[in-house]
Design a protein around this motif. Structure first.
Motif, PDB file in Angstrom:
ATOM      1  N   SER A 175     -14.749  -7.438   2.248  1.00 35.86           N
ATOM      2  CA  SER A 175     -15.370  -6.152   2.580  1.00 35.86           C
ATOM      3  C   SER A 175     -14.722  -5.489   3.801  1.00 35.86           C
ATOM      4  O   SER A 175     -14.925  -4.306   4.032  1.00 35.86           O
ATOM      5  CB  SER A 175     -16.874  -6.327   2.807  1.00 35.86           C
ATOM      6  OG  SER A 175     -17.100  -7.211   3.886  1.00 35.86           O
ATOM      7  N   GLU A 176     -13.929  -6.242   4.574  1.00 32.52           N
ATOM      8  CA  GLU A 176     -13.244  -5.670   5.736  1.00 32.52           C
ATOM      9  C   GLU A 176     -11.996  -4.873   5.338  1.00 32.52           C
ATOM     10  O   GLU A 176     -11.410  -4.184   6.154  1.00 32.52           O
ATOM     11  CB  GLU A 176     -12.816  -6.782   6.700  1.00 32.52           C
ATOM     12  CG  GLU A 176     -13.979  -7.524   7.315  1.00 32.52           C
ATOM     13  CD  GLU A 176     -13.511  -8.682   8.181  1.00 32.52           C
ATOM     14  OE1 GLU A 176     -12.280  -8.852   8.376  1.00 32.52           O
ATOM     15  OE2 GLU A 176     -14.393  -9.429   8.661  1.00 32.52           O
ATOM     16  N   TYR A 177     -11.583  -4.983   4.089  1.00 31.00           N
ATOM     17  CA  TYR A 177     -10.374  -4.330   3.604  1.00 31.00           C
ATOM     18  C   TYR A 177     -10.699  -3.026   2.889  1.00 31.00           C
ATOM     19  O   TYR A 177     -11.709  -2.925   2.195  1.00 31.00           O
ATOM     20  CB  TYR A 177      -9.644  -5.232   2.603  1.00 31.00           C
ATOM     21  CG  TYR A 177      -9.011  -6.449   3.200  1.00 31.00           C
ATOM     22  CD1 TYR A 177      -7.659  -6.476   3.488  1.00 31.00           C
ATOM     23  CD2 TYR A 177      -9.752  -7.604   3.452  1.00 31.00           C
ATOM     24  CE1 TYR A 177      -7.053  -7.607   4.019  1.00 31.00           C
ATOM     25  CE2 TYR A 177      -9.164  -8.734   3.977  1.00 31.00           C
ATOM     26  CZ  TYR A 177      -7.813  -8.727   4.259  1.00 31.00           C
ATOM     27  OH  TYR A 177      -7.223  -9.835   4.781  1.00 31.00           O
ATOM     28  N   LYS A 178      -9.805  -2.065   3.025  1.00 29.74           N
ATOM     29  CA  LYS A 178      -9.814  -0.894   2.157  1.00 29.74           C
ATOM     30  C   LYS A 178      -8.984  -1.283   0.953  1.00 29.74           C
ATOM     31  O   LYS A 178      -8.061  -2.098   1.053  1.00 29.74           O
ATOM     32  CB  LYS A 178      -9.193   0.310   2.865  1.00 29.74           C
ATOM     33  CG  LYS A 178      -9.999   0.765   4.067  1.00 29.74           C
ATOM     34  CD  LYS A 178      -9.314   1.931   4.747  1.00 29.74           C
ATOM     35  CE  LYS A 178     -10.106   2.344   5.982  1.00 29.74           C
ATOM     36  NZ  LYS A 178      -9.412   3.393   6.734  1.00 29.74           N
ATOM     37  N   ILE A 179      -9.287  -0.714  -0.207  1.00 27.93           N
ATOM     38  CA  ILE A 179      -8.569  -1.115  -1.408  1.00 27.93           C
ATOM     39  C   ILE A 179      -8.083   0.086  -2.208  1.00 27.93           C
ATOM     40  O   ILE A 179      -8.671   1.169  -2.151  1.00 27.93           O
ATOM     41  CB  ILE A 179      -9.426  -2.024  -2.315  1.00 27.93           C
ATOM     42  CG1 ILE A 179     -10.719  -1.320  -2.734  1.00 27.93           C
ATOM     43  CG2 ILE A 179      -9.715  -3.347  -1.640  1.00 27.93           C
ATOM     44  CD1 ILE A 179     -11.520  -2.082  -3.773  1.00 27.93           C
ATOM     45  N   VAL A 180      -6.991  -0.135  -2.943  1.00 25.97           N
ATOM     46  CA  VAL A 180      -6.466   0.824  -3.907  1.00 25.97           C
ATOM     47  C   VAL A 180      -5.967   0.030  -5.112  1.00 25.97           C
ATOM     48  O   VAL A 180      -5.713  -1.170  -5.025  1.00 25.97           O
ATOM     49  CB  VAL A 180      -5.310   1.692  -3.343  1.00 25.97           C
ATOM     50  CG1 VAL A 180      -5.805   2.644  -2.281  1.00 25.97           C
ATOM     51  CG2 VAL A 180      -4.167   0.843  -2.836  1.00 25.97           C
ATOM     52  N   TYR A 240      -5.923  -3.635   2.093  1.00 25.48           N
ATOM     53  CA  TYR A 240      -5.222  -3.519   3.369  1.00 25.48           C
ATOM     54  C   TYR A 240      -6.223  -3.400   4.501  1.00 25.48           C
ATOM     55  O   TYR A 240      -7.274  -2.805   4.366  1.00 25.48           O
ATOM     56  CB  TYR A 240      -4.233  -2.348   3.360  1.00 25.48           C
ATOM     57  CG  TYR A 240      -4.834  -0.996   3.095  1.00 25.48           C
ATOM     58  CD1 TYR A 240      -5.171  -0.153   4.149  1.00 25.48           C
ATOM     59  CD2 TYR A 240      -5.055  -0.548   1.804  1.00 25.48           C
ATOM     60  CE1 TYR A 240      -5.712   1.098   3.916  1.00 25.48           C
ATOM     61  CE2 TYR A 240      -5.599   0.702   1.562  1.00 25.48           C
ATOM     62  CZ  TYR A 240      -5.923   1.522   2.615  1.00 25.48           C
ATOM     63  OH  TYR A 240      -6.470   2.756   2.381  1.00 25.48           O
ATOM     64  N   ARG A 241      -5.864  -4.057   5.607  1.00 24.39           N
ATOM     65  CA  ARG A 241      -6.739  -4.080   6.777  1.00 24.39           C
ATOM     66  C   ARG A 241      -5.920  -3.647   7.987  1.00 24.39           C
ATOM     67  O   ARG A 241      -4.875  -4.215   8.282  1.00 24.39           O
ATOM     68  CB  ARG A 241      -7.302  -5.488   6.965  1.00 24.39           C
ATOM     69  CG  ARG A 241      -8.346  -5.597   8.030  1.00 24.39           C
ATOM     70  CD  ARG A 241      -9.075  -6.903   7.999  1.00 24.39           C
ATOM     71  NE  ARG A 241      -8.148  -8.035   8.069  1.00 24.39           N
ATOM     72  CZ  ARG A 241      -8.499  -9.293   7.863  1.00 24.39           C
ATOM     73  NH1 ARG A 241      -9.734  -9.601   7.551  1.00 24.39           N
ATOM     74  NH2 ARG A 241      -7.614 -10.266   7.958  1.00 24.39           N
ATOM     75  N   ASN A 301      -4.498   8.812   0.785  1.00 19.78           N
ATOM     76  CA  ASN A 301      -4.013   9.162   2.130  1.00 19.78           C
ATOM     77  C   ASN A 301      -4.177   8.000   3.105  1.00 19.78           C
ATOM     78  O   ASN A 301      -3.315   7.759   3.945  1.00 19.78           O
ATOM     79  CB  ASN A 301      -4.725  10.397   2.663  1.00 19.78           C
ATOM     80  CG  ASN A 301      -4.254  11.664   1.981  1.00 19.78           C
ATOM     81  OD1 ASN A 301      -3.165  11.702   1.402  1.00 19.78           O
ATOM     82  ND2 ASN A 301      -5.076  12.694   2.037  1.00 19.78           N
ATOM     83  N   GLY A 302      -5.283   7.277   3.008  1.00 22.38           N
ATOM     84  CA  GLY A 302      -5.492   6.113   3.862  1.00 22.38           C
ATOM     85  C   GLY A 302      -4.440   5.040   3.595  1.00 22.38           C
ATOM     86  O   GLY A 302      -3.946   4.405   4.519  1.00 22.38           O
ATOM     87  N   TRP A 303      -4.093   4.856   2.323  1.00 22.33           N
ATOM     88  CA  TRP A 303      -3.060   3.897   1.970  1.00 22.33           C
ATOM     89  C   TRP A 303      -1.711   4.295   2.579  1.00 22.33           C
ATOM     90  O   TRP A 303      -1.020   3.471   3.151  1.00 22.33           O
ATOM     91  CB  TRP A 303      -2.933   3.749   0.453  1.00 22.33           C
ATOM     92  CG  TRP A 303      -1.605   3.212   0.061  1.00 22.33           C
ATOM     93  CD1 TRP A 303      -0.582   3.878  -0.540  1.00 22.33           C
ATOM     94  CD2 TRP A 303      -1.114   1.892   0.308  1.00 22.33           C
ATOM     95  NE1 TRP A 303       0.504   3.057  -0.690  1.00 22.33           N
ATOM     96  CE2 TRP A 303       0.208   1.823  -0.182  1.00 22.33           C
ATOM     97  CE3 TRP A 303      -1.660   0.752   0.895  1.00 22.33           C
ATOM     98  CZ2 TRP A 303       0.977   0.673  -0.096  1.00 22.33           C
ATOM     99  CZ3 TRP A 303      -0.884  -0.391   0.968  1.00 22.33           C
ATOM    100  CH2 TRP A 303       0.409  -0.434   0.481  1.00 22.33           C
ATOM    101  N   VAL A 304      -1.337   5.559   2.451  1.00 26.64           N
ATOM    102  CA  VAL A 304      -0.053   6.037   2.975  1.00 26.64           C
ATOM    103  C   VAL A 304       0.007   5.846   4.486  1.00 26.64           C
ATOM    104  O   VAL A 304       1.017   5.389   5.026  1.00 26.64           O
ATOM    105  CB  VAL A 304       0.200   7.509   2.576  1.00 26.64           C
ATOM    106  CG1 VAL A 304       1.414   8.084   3.293  1.00 26.64           C
ATOM    107  CG2 VAL A 304       0.362   7.631   1.068  1.00 26.64           C
ATOM    108  N   VAL A 325       1.505   2.947  -6.283  1.00 24.00           N
ATOM    109  CA  VAL A 325       0.104   3.229  -5.976  1.00 24.00           C
ATOM    110  C   VAL A 325      -0.150   4.666  -6.425  1.00 24.00           C
ATOM    111  O   VAL A 325       0.175   5.608  -5.707  1.00 24.00           O
ATOM    112  CB  VAL A 325      -0.207   3.070  -4.473  1.00 24.00           C
ATOM    113  CG1 VAL A 325      -1.661   3.413  -4.185  1.00 24.00           C
ATOM    114  CG2 VAL A 325       0.114   1.656  -4.010  1.00 24.00           C
ATOM    115  N   PRO A 326      -0.690   4.842  -7.631  1.00 21.88           N
ATOM    116  CA  PRO A 326      -0.906   6.205  -8.134  1.00 21.88           C
ATOM    117  C   PRO A 326      -2.009   6.919  -7.371  1.00 21.88           C
ATOM    118  O   PRO A 326      -3.015   6.311  -7.002  1.00 21.88           O
ATOM    119  CB  PRO A 326      -1.284   5.990  -9.595  1.00 21.88           C
ATOM    120  CG  PRO A 326      -1.850   4.608  -9.645  1.00 21.88           C
ATOM    121  CD  PRO A 326      -1.143   3.823  -8.574  1.00 21.88           C
TER     122      PRO A 326
END
Length: 171
Positions: free
Chosen positions: A39-44, A73-74, A160-163, A132-133
């Motif tokens: 749960s601490e990670y953002k995901i795509v 990603y964290r 955008n968070g991933w980039v 990552v589409p």
């Protein structure tokens, strides 16, 4: 794609938001259950394209294998987690964790939207290309698209968070 697809003629796909949101919720649930402190990670959602080939005397074959991933990603420790899943999200593999110190080289090729990660020793270089589409159009407009190959998901908000993370990870 056809000839006109080469010149920016891709079709706009009407988004099935309910289906996309259900898949987003499902990948969150899978990731949280499979990865420590998930749960601490953002995901795509991400996928890779492995191209194989063989040359015979008069015949050359090319094969494509697609793999789907939940990419977590964290930011606080720049952790990157690849969790392989089946496109229907019913099967899950083992999580692979990378940190900047584990990676030899990274890159992003804007023309094809491909991310590149190289790891391993100088004797055995291993690498990984993945995509990552951002929108469902980037998946559905592939001539080879079917729901047995890719997960149906639209990531406009998450992209955008991933980039931003990738740019920090690459430093």
């Amino acid at each position: 794609m056809g000839l006109f697809g080469l010149f920016g003629g891709s079709k706009t796909v009407e988004l099935d938001k309910v289906k996309s949101d259900e898949n987003k919720n499902r990948i969150r649930e899978i990731f949280d259950n499979k990865v420590d402190n998930g749960s601490e990670y953002k995901i795509v959602y991400a996928y890779s394209e492995d191209i194989g080939g063989a040359n015979f005397a008069v015949l050359r074959t090319v094969s494509y294998k697609y793999r789907s991933f939940i990419l977590g990603y964290r930011e606080n420790d720049l952790s990157l987690v690849f969790l392989e899943v089946s496109p229907d999200l019913n099967q899950v593999g083992e999580a692979l964790v990378y940190r900047p110190q584990d990676v030899k080289k990274t890159n992003f090729t804007k023309l094809v939207g491909s991310y590149y990660l190289q790891y391993g020793s100088s004797f055995k270089k291993e690498y990984f290309n993945f995509f990552v589409p951002e929108t469902i159009d980037e998946i559905v407009n592939h001539d080879w698209y079917d729901e047995d190959t890719f997960t149906y998901i639209d990531q406009r908000e998450e992209h955008n968070g991933w980039v931003d993370f990738w740019n920090k990870f690459c430093r």
